[in-house]
Motif scaffolding. Structure first.
Motif, PDB file in Angstrom:
ATOM      1  N   ASN A 343       0.830  -1.206   0.000  1.00  0.00           N
ATOM      2  CA  ASN A 343       0.000   0.000   0.000  1.00  0.00           C
ATOM      3  C   ASN A 343       0.859   1.249   0.000  1.00  0.00           C
ATOM      4  OD1 ASN A 343      -2.490  -1.157  -0.134  1.00  0.00           O
ATOM      5  ND2 ASN A 343      -3.220  -0.387   1.826  1.00  0.00           N
ATOM      6  N   ALA A 344       1.913   1.246   0.820  1.00  0.00           N
ATOM      7  CA  ALA A 344       2.799   2.415   0.912  1.00  0.00           C
ATOM      8  C   ALA A 344       3.481   2.686  -0.417  1.00  0.00           C
ATOM      9  CB  ALA A 344       3.830   2.187   2.010  1.00  0.00           C
ATOM     10  N   SER A 353       9.890   7.449   0.008  1.00  0.00           N
ATOM     11  CA  SER A 353      10.520   6.392   0.803  1.00  0.00           C
ATOM     12  C   SER A 353       9.478   5.682   1.671  1.00  0.00           C
ATOM     13  CB  SER A 353      11.614   6.968   1.702  1.00  0.00           C
ATOM     14  OG  SER A 353      11.057   7.861   2.648  1.00  0.00           O
ATOM     15  N   VAL A 354       9.821   4.452   2.043  1.00  0.00           N
ATOM     16  CA  VAL A 354       9.033   3.676   2.994  1.00  0.00           C
ATOM     17  C   VAL A 354      10.005   3.120   4.024  1.00  0.00           C
ATOM     18  CG1 VAL A 354       7.449   1.741   3.337  1.00  0.00           C
ATOM     19  CG2 VAL A 354       7.394   3.020   1.178  1.00  0.00           C
ATOM     20  N   GLU A 397       6.235   3.618   7.935  1.00  0.00           N
ATOM     21  CA  GLU A 397       6.063   5.027   7.579  1.00  0.00           C
ATOM     22  C   GLU A 397       6.302   5.224   6.093  1.00  0.00           C
ATOM     23  OE1 GLU A 397       8.789   7.286   9.886  1.00  0.00           O
ATOM     24  OE2 GLU A 397       7.601   7.203  11.731  1.00  0.00           O
ATOM     25  N   ASP A 398       5.472   6.073   5.474  1.00  0.00           N
ATOM     26  CA  ASP A 398       5.708   6.417   4.069  1.00  0.00           C
ATOM     27  C   ASP A 398       5.692   7.927   3.895  1.00  0.00           C
ATOM     28  OD1 ASP A 398       3.035   7.488   3.155  1.00  0.00           O
ATOM     29  OD2 ASP A 398       2.378   5.502   3.760  1.00  0.00           O
ATOM     30  N   SER A 399       6.210   8.377   2.765  1.00  0.00           N
ATOM     31  CA  SER A 399       6.278   9.814   2.469  1.00  0.00           C
ATOM     32  C   SER A 399       5.272  10.189   1.391  1.00  0.00           C
ATOM     33  CB  SER A 399       7.697  10.182   2.006  1.00  0.00           C
ATOM     34  OG  SER A 399       8.050   9.424   0.854  1.00  0.00           O
ATOM     35  N   LYS A 455       2.308  14.965   3.889  1.00  0.00           N
ATOM     36  CA  LYS A 455       3.509  14.486   4.586  1.00  0.00           C
ATOM     37  C   LYS A 455       3.612  12.966   4.638  1.00  0.00           C
ATOM     38  CE  LYS A 455       4.292  18.542   7.492  1.00  0.00           C
ATOM     39  NZ  LYS A 455       4.533  19.018   8.882  1.00  0.00           N
ATOM     40  N   GLY A 456       2.489  12.262   4.545  1.00  0.00           N
ATOM     41  CA  GLY A 456       2.549  10.809   4.560  1.00  0.00           C
ATOM     42  C   GLY A 456       1.709  10.187   5.652  1.00  0.00           C
TER      43      GLY A 456
END
Length: 470
Positions: A343-344, A353-354, A397-399, A455-456
């Motif tokens: 998904n990210a 980035s992830v 976390e993703d961007s 922002k993610g």
């Protein structure tokens, strides 16, 4: 004297019947089945009518014996005590019912009610007695059902919606109470429109959960049908094109066959995900929880998704410290991380980035231990409570562009997608996050999400606290 004794015997029999019925009803009401509870409510109505009729007959016989000079004083005292005890038992049984019970007289005033009815009408204290029905509610369905009951017409299956702090749905059944001393059997069985009732008895059966489950079922069928129809339409269209002569064009036929394969694979993935999710929800998927090292699992997931990330110019980062341990099923944990990272990647931006991180519950443990050390009044029993509250957190976390706040609450529902068109274009089915949610629950944990537009997003899998090697 004989009449008084007969009345006493009848009173005792009524008491025995009340006790037996109360015990049976208590067991029946503990059952979760809505159908069984509905039948019990109907039986209760019939029992109330019969019991009141018998009581009135007994009182009439006792009064007649007293008027004719019979020696009924002592038996009457016994009968009064038993009637009082029976009334208390009956009141306790009524208040123990899950269904709301409301009795009105011919003037539409409430003459009897139970605790469930008080909750239904949002009355925390006091009784409903002597209030008019219009003072309690303006709901036209409720008023109409009771009005028909006073006309001698039985109503059942009346859908009643009450909008308060939350929406509640009830199935209302109203039975007329006949005008004579004895309650007519045909009123109980079905009622007759030519008979005016002295009152009406209504039972409110809560079907909110049943209604919600039916809505979920309908949405599920609708979504599945739509998801299957889209690739099937594409497959049929390209097959017809090939049959019309395009199969002779080698380049075009290869392209069409590629599209057919892509849509067939999408249908296959959809069916696999549906079966997987159904098995997880039903508890048929075994979850073998043990202490596993997290970093190698994350590395495997990153390796399997490296090509997809490269196609979007994304960087995949493993920020899990070496030696970090979690209590989980390794295969299912890898499945959860794969779904979240896919998904990210799909909804990220170019050159984004992830990152996968880990936060140990041991940090909370050390902090809690320090707090307890400075508080001598804390007992040892609080340690186990603290251990249950602590959780290890695996963070993805993703961007990307972020998710609007109004979508976050429903994000883990089956087939729910923020942008349906874009998700379908990228090959999303809408079941990945639902699978993550139920797998996390199967581990005794949960999954949460926070997001900020521009922002993610951050997805966090919380698992029961394990340990970390130093």
């Amino acid at each position: 004297m004989l009449r008084a004794v007969g009345a006493t015997d009848m009173s005792r029999r009524n008491s025995l019947l009340t006790i037996v019925f109360a015990v049976i009803l208590a067991f029946v009401l503990l059952l979760p089945s809505l159908t069984v509870r509905s039948i019990a409510a109907v039986l209760l109505i019939v029992f109330v009518i019969a019991l009141v009729a018998r009581t009135l007959s007994a009182r009439s016989a006792t009064a007649t014996a007293r008027d004719t000079g019979g020696e009924a004083d002592n038996p009457d005292d016994v009968s009064s005590q038993e009637i009082f005890a029976r009334g208390k038992l009956f009141e306790a049984t009524m208040n123990g019912m899950r269904e709301g019970l409301l009795v009105v007289d011919k003037d539409m005033r409430v003459v009897a009610s139970n605790t469930a009815a008080h909750r239904l009408f949002n009355l925390s204290r006091g009784k409903l007695d002597a209030q008019r029905l219009t003072e309690l509610t303006r709901n036209p369905a409720i008023y109409s059902a009771f009005l028909d009951g006073l006309k001698g017409i039985e109503r059942s299956g009346v859908k009643v919606e009450i909008h308060g702090p939350e929406r509640l749905v009830f199935d209302l059944r109203v039975v007329p109470l006949a005008n004579s001393g004895n309650f007519a059997a045909d009123s109980v069985a079905g009622g007759s429109a030519d008979q005016t009732a002295a009152g009406a008895l209504g039972v409110f059966i809560d079907v909110t959960r049943t209604e919600h489950l039916e809505q979920v079922r309908q949405e599920f069928l609708s979504n599945v049908s739509h998801e299957l129809r889209t690739p099937l339409t594409a497959i049929l269209a390209f097959i017809e094109t090939l049959e019309a002569g395009a199969i002779d064009d080698k380049e075009a036929s290869q392209r069409f066959l590629s599209i057919i394969r892509k849509n067939a694979n999408r249908m296959h993935e959809l069916i696999d995900d549906i079966l997987e999710l159904s098995a997880i929800e039903a508890g048929n998927v075994p979850v073998k929880i043990e202490s596993v090292e997290l970093r190698p699992i994350v590395s495997d997931v990153i390796s399997s998704l490296a090509n997809k990330a490269a196609a979007h110019s994304l960087a995949l980062n493993n920020a899990v410290p070496p030696g970090a341990l979690v209590q989980a099923d390794a295969r299912r944990l890898e499945q959860m991380l794969t779904n979240l990272m896919e998904n990210a990647i799909k909804f990220n931006r170019e050159h984004g980035s992830v990152t996968i991180k880990f936060e140990s519950g041991k940090q909370d443990s050390d902090r809690d231990s320090a707090d307890r050390g400075s508080s001598p009044g804390v007992s040892k029993g609080s340690d186990s409570v603290a251990n249950q509250a602590r959780r290890d957190r695996v963070i993805v976390e993703d961007s990307g562009e972020g998710i609007p706040a109004q979508h976050l609450e429903r994000l883990f529902e089956r087939f729910y997608r923020v942008d349906r068109a874009r998700s379908r274009e990228l090959g999303g089915i809408g079941l990945g996050l639902a699978i993550v949610k139920h797998l996390a629950l199967a581990h005794g944990g949960e999954v949460t999400v926070t997001s900020e537009l521009g922002k993610g997003s951050t997805f966090t899998i919380e698992l029961p606290h394990g340990s970390t090697r130093n």
